[in-house]
Scaffold this active site. Structure first.
Site, PDB file in Angstrom:
ATOM      1  N   GLY A 125      32.227 -12.700  26.774  1.00  0.00           N
ATOM      2  CA  GLY A 125      33.840 -12.741  25.539  1.00  0.00           C
ATOM      3  C   GLY A 125      33.972 -11.917  25.093  1.00  0.00           C
ATOM      4  O   GLY A 125      33.871 -10.677  25.146  1.00  0.00           O
ATOM      5  N   SER A 126      34.018 -11.645  23.512  1.00  0.00           N
ATOM      6  CA  SER A 126      34.531 -10.314  22.417  1.00  0.00           C
ATOM      7  C   SER A 126      33.847  -9.480  22.287  1.00  0.00           C
ATOM      8  O   SER A 126      33.903  -8.456  22.316  1.00  0.00           O
ATOM      9  CB  SER A 126      34.104 -11.146  21.364  1.00  0.00           C
ATOM     10  OG  SER A 126      35.152 -12.525  21.343  1.00  0.00           O
ATOM     11  N   VAL A 127      32.386  -9.174  22.971  1.00  0.00           N
ATOM     12  CA  VAL A 127      32.006  -8.234  23.182  1.00  0.00           C
ATOM     13  C   VAL A 127      32.420  -6.780  24.638  1.00  0.00           C
ATOM     14  O   VAL A 127      32.457  -6.095  24.351  1.00  0.00           O
ATOM     15  CB  VAL A 127      30.046  -8.181  23.694  1.00  0.00           C
ATOM     16  CG1 VAL A 127      28.990  -9.081  22.494  1.00  0.00           C
ATOM     17  CG2 VAL A 127      30.292  -9.018  25.138  1.00  0.00           C
ATOM     18  N   PHE A 128      33.808  -7.999  25.448  1.00  0.00           N
ATOM     19  CA  PHE A 128      34.012  -7.566  25.941  1.00  0.00           C
ATOM     20  C   PHE A 128      35.689  -5.772  25.327  1.00  0.00           C
ATOM     21  O   PHE A 128      35.910  -5.039  26.287  1.00  0.00           O
ATOM     22  CB  PHE A 128      34.861  -8.096  26.956  1.00  0.00           C
ATOM     23  CG  PHE A 128      35.322  -6.986  28.065  1.00  0.00           C
ATOM     24  CD1 PHE A 128      34.591  -6.607  29.390  1.00  0.00           C
ATOM     25  CD2 PHE A 128      36.578  -7.320  28.689  1.00  0.00           C
ATOM     26  CE1 PHE A 128      35.071  -6.233  30.338  1.00  0.00           C
ATOM     27  CE2 PHE A 128      36.680  -6.294  29.572  1.00  0.00           C
ATOM     28  CZ  PHE A 128      36.825  -6.074  30.697  1.00  0.00           C
ATOM     29  N   LYS A 129      35.727  -6.390  24.195  1.00  0.00           N
ATOM     30  CA  LYS A 129      36.802  -5.685  23.279  1.00  0.00           C
ATOM     31  C   LYS A 129      36.607  -4.657  23.043  1.00  0.00           C
ATOM     32  O   LYS A 129      38.068  -3.941  22.986  1.00  0.00           O
ATOM     33  CB  LYS A 129      36.916  -6.596  22.232  1.00  0.00           C
ATOM     34  CG  LYS A 129      37.748  -8.176  21.760  1.00  0.00           C
ATOM     35  CD  LYS A 129      37.344  -8.800  20.341  1.00  0.00           C
ATOM     36  CE  LYS A 129      37.992 -10.406  20.928  1.00  0.00           C
ATOM     37  NZ  LYS A 129      37.454 -11.005  19.900  1.00  0.00           N
TER      38      LYS A 129
END
Length: 668
Positions: A406-410
């Protein structure tokens, strides 16, 4: 002249007859030796007995002969028996020989054997006595084996605290002779209640016992268990507590999945490891570090084979000194490991923590887990009920499991876009509404976001977790640059920490074949899969000048601190990304603002990964992430993922776990 010729011919006939007779004697003696050698090597004792002389058969029956050889050779675990003859003494009809064999005490080479032969009719037979078992053995002697137990290596944490060791547990058992005298049913009920086991369990073990005065073990239990106090001084009731050598583990579920456990070796394991000196009574690592480091931890028992005469040792035939196993010391912080696990409170998920400056793995948590001691003691009814209610969730190792980030990959998308120049951190992008698609080629598919800012720059997009901004950023990078950027952070590579973990991926086949998949990957959906340790390492770059250190779990004397991914974030971009990801926690409106800790400068990210069968799937689940790293003291980078958080507030369910853990880590 004729007379002399006849005399010569007669003489030659006599000589040849004697020569042939001698040769025949020698060949037949060698033949019986070869038969003796072959049968002993094959441990074919029945056919070996058939070679014995009449006198020898009167000395020992076939039953006694076979039983004695079988008991002795199996007792010393004799294999690979090799027999070599020396020069035959035909005058005395004796064949000297030696025997070499592998035994429980190692390789044995014994000489000075003498195979004495007697002629019975036209055949040679063996004159047998105990000296053909061992040269100095006499009738009535016993062959004994004494085992010197080796110590299994201990497992220690970074501070030298014991996590696994050879120690002593207790065995609770019953003496039926006393126990059955009165109030049997009442005592069974009491014992079952105290131990939290079924009455049927106790009754079955008592009924299977055929000797009324034998101690019947019921359960093994930790030496410091409170319930033992209720069983002390119950000898008059026939209930006793004995000590037992055992493997003892840190008494906390936080360590079970990491440490694993040992158990009795199976027939399959014994066959697989037949060249390593195991035997049927050996213990072997079954899971976790106990299994991974079996060859390091295991001790090799020593043994002594000796002759006993009239109760006294008279000769040592072979002796092998025991070899203790080696200890292993982990980089794990036990207090941190336990704190994270306790904060997860049995929820399904994983957590990992690393030191950003040296790559040491400070915690590897799988929840729910198990207490390793249950494999060396027993499982109570209460614990078994919990396991059944959770559908045996403790059987999965979640810190080795892959999750959609999810968004922690951003952070990876942002760092890659900055490096390639496709992201201008100050440039504002106008986005209208909460859904977006590239063009009509996407059909009904669109990217959605939770925030509604009409204009965002990089910091805003990170702070408010704007999926559309990062989907656009991924499309600006294109496939090759996006994949290369992920690889700079180790995505798609093995994590070599000394413990097997699943390999992360950027996609199922390593390529990204469509714009939709690329856009989804930009905010950590698509087919991107990582472990919690992957993400702890990714964010550690914010605390280490953009570098990611080689992760390590086991501390060794020759271990070198090395950079694994140099400039995963280019140094000139660290100063841009730190404030952006700090805003997530430290600024009002950040998605993890509730994780703010006074006096600690954290940078991090939340993430909610949707697990759906399709875009229109309304019944899919969600996993919630929280990742944080301290960018001032640079002591820790922590990643937490919880499963099934859709009804628990999404990623916000993971934030309190991280905050409480980090507060405890810095202030206690």
């Amino acid at each position: 002249m004729i007379k002399n010729l006849l005399f010569f011919i007669l003489s030659m006939m006599i000589f040849c007859s004697l020569f042939i007779t001698g040769c025949s004697k020698e060949s037949k003696q060698e033949e019986i030796f070869e038969r003796f050698s072959k049968m002993l090597s094959k441990q074919d004792y029945d056919n070996l007995y058939a070679l014995l002389s009449k006198e020898s058969k009167e000395y020992t029956s076939v039953e006694d002969f076979v039983t004695r050889y079988t008991n002795i050779y199996s007792g010393i675990q004799a294999i690979d028996i090799n027999i070599e003859k020396d020069e035959i003494d035909h005058e005395k009809n004796v064949i000297p020989f030696s025997i070499g064999m592998e035994t429980v005490a190692g390789k044995v080479n014994i000489s000075n054997y003498q195979l004495r032969l007697v002629k019975e009719g036209k055949e040679w037979k063996i004159q047998w006595d105990e000296s053909l078992i061992f040269p100095s053995m006499k009738k009535g002697d016993k062959v004994k084996v004494y085992t010197y137990k080796a110590k299994r290596g201990s497992i220690l944490d970074r501070s030298g605290n014991l996590l696994a060791k050879d120690g002593v547990n207790k065995t609770v058992g019953i003496n039926p002779e006393v126990f059955d005298l009165n109030n049997r049913e009442k005592k069974i009920r009491e014992l079952a209640t105290i131990l939290d086991i079924s009455e049927e369990n106790i009754i079955k073990k008592l009924d299977n016992n055929k000797h009324s005065n034998y101690f019947v073990p019921i359960v093994d239990i930790l030496s410091n268990e409170e319930k033992l106090r209720k069983l002390e001084d119950r000898g008059n009731d026939g209930i006793f507590v004995d000590s037992k050598d055992s493997r003892v583990y840190r008494n906390h579920e936080a360590f079970g999945r990491l440490l694993g456990y040992v158990g009795s070796i199976t027939a399959e394991e014994l066959e697989k490891n037949k060249e390593k000196g195991y035997n049927a009574t050996s213990l072997i690592g079954k899971a976790g570090l106990e299994q991974v480091y079996e060859d390091t931890l295991r001790g090799i028992d020593g043994a002594e084979i000796y002759l006993e005469r009239d109760g006294e040792k008279v000769e040592t035939m072979a002796k092998l000194e025991p070899q203790d196993g080696q200890d292993i010391k982990l980089s794990i912080d036990s207090d941190l490991q336990a704190k994270i696990y306790d904060e997860m409170n049995g929820g399904k998920g994983s957590a990992a923590a690393v030191n950003p400056k040296n790559g040491e793995v400070l915690a590897l948590v799988s929840s729910p887990s198990y207490n390793s001691n249950r494999y060396t003691t027993y499982i109570t009814r209460e614990e078994q009920q919990r396991r059944e209610e959770s559908d045996f969730a403790d059987e999965a190792n979640r810190f080795s499991k892959l999750y959609s980030p999810g968004s922690v990959f951003k952070l990876i998308t942002a760092a890659t876009g900055l490096e390639k120049g496709t992201i201008d951190p100050e440039k504002r992008i106008n986005i209208n509404g909460r859904s977006w698609k590239k063009d009509s080629s996407w059909g009904n598919y669109s990217i959605t976001r939770v925030n509604d800012q009409t204009s965002v720059n990089l910091k805003d997009a990170v702070k408010y977790s704007d999926n559309i901004y990062f989907a656009m950023s991924a499309l600006d990078l294109e496939n090759a640059d996006f994949i290369a950027g992920a690889k700079k952070f180790g995505i798609g590579e093995e994590l070599e920490i000394g413990y097997p973990l699943s390999k992360s991926q950027i996609s199922n086949n390593g390529n990204i074949g469509s714009d939709i998949l690329l856009a989804d990957s930009g905010y950590g959906q698509g087919e991107v899969m990582v472990t919690s340790l992957n993400m702890a390492l990714v964010y550690s770059a914010l605390s280490n000048d953009g570098n990611i250190m080689s992760p390590s779990l086991v501390q060794t004397k020759d271990h070198k601190v090395d950079v694994w991914k140099e400039a995963a974030i280019l140094p000139e971009h660290v100063s841009t990304l730190q404030p952006a990801f700090s805003a997530v926690i430290n600024e009002e409106g950040g998605t993890a603002n509730v994780a703010k800790i006074l006096g600690v400068q954290l940078a991090g990210k939340t993430g909610t990964a949707e697990i759906k069968g399709s875009k229109d799937d309304k019944d899919g689940t969600e996993n919630g992430w929280f990742v944080a790293t301290d960018i001032d003291s640079t002591k820790i980078s922590l990643a937490i993922v919880l499963e099934d958080v859709k009804a628990k507030g999404g990623s916000s369910a993971a934030i309190p776990i991280g905050k409480n853990t980090l507060y405890d880590y810095f202030y206690k």
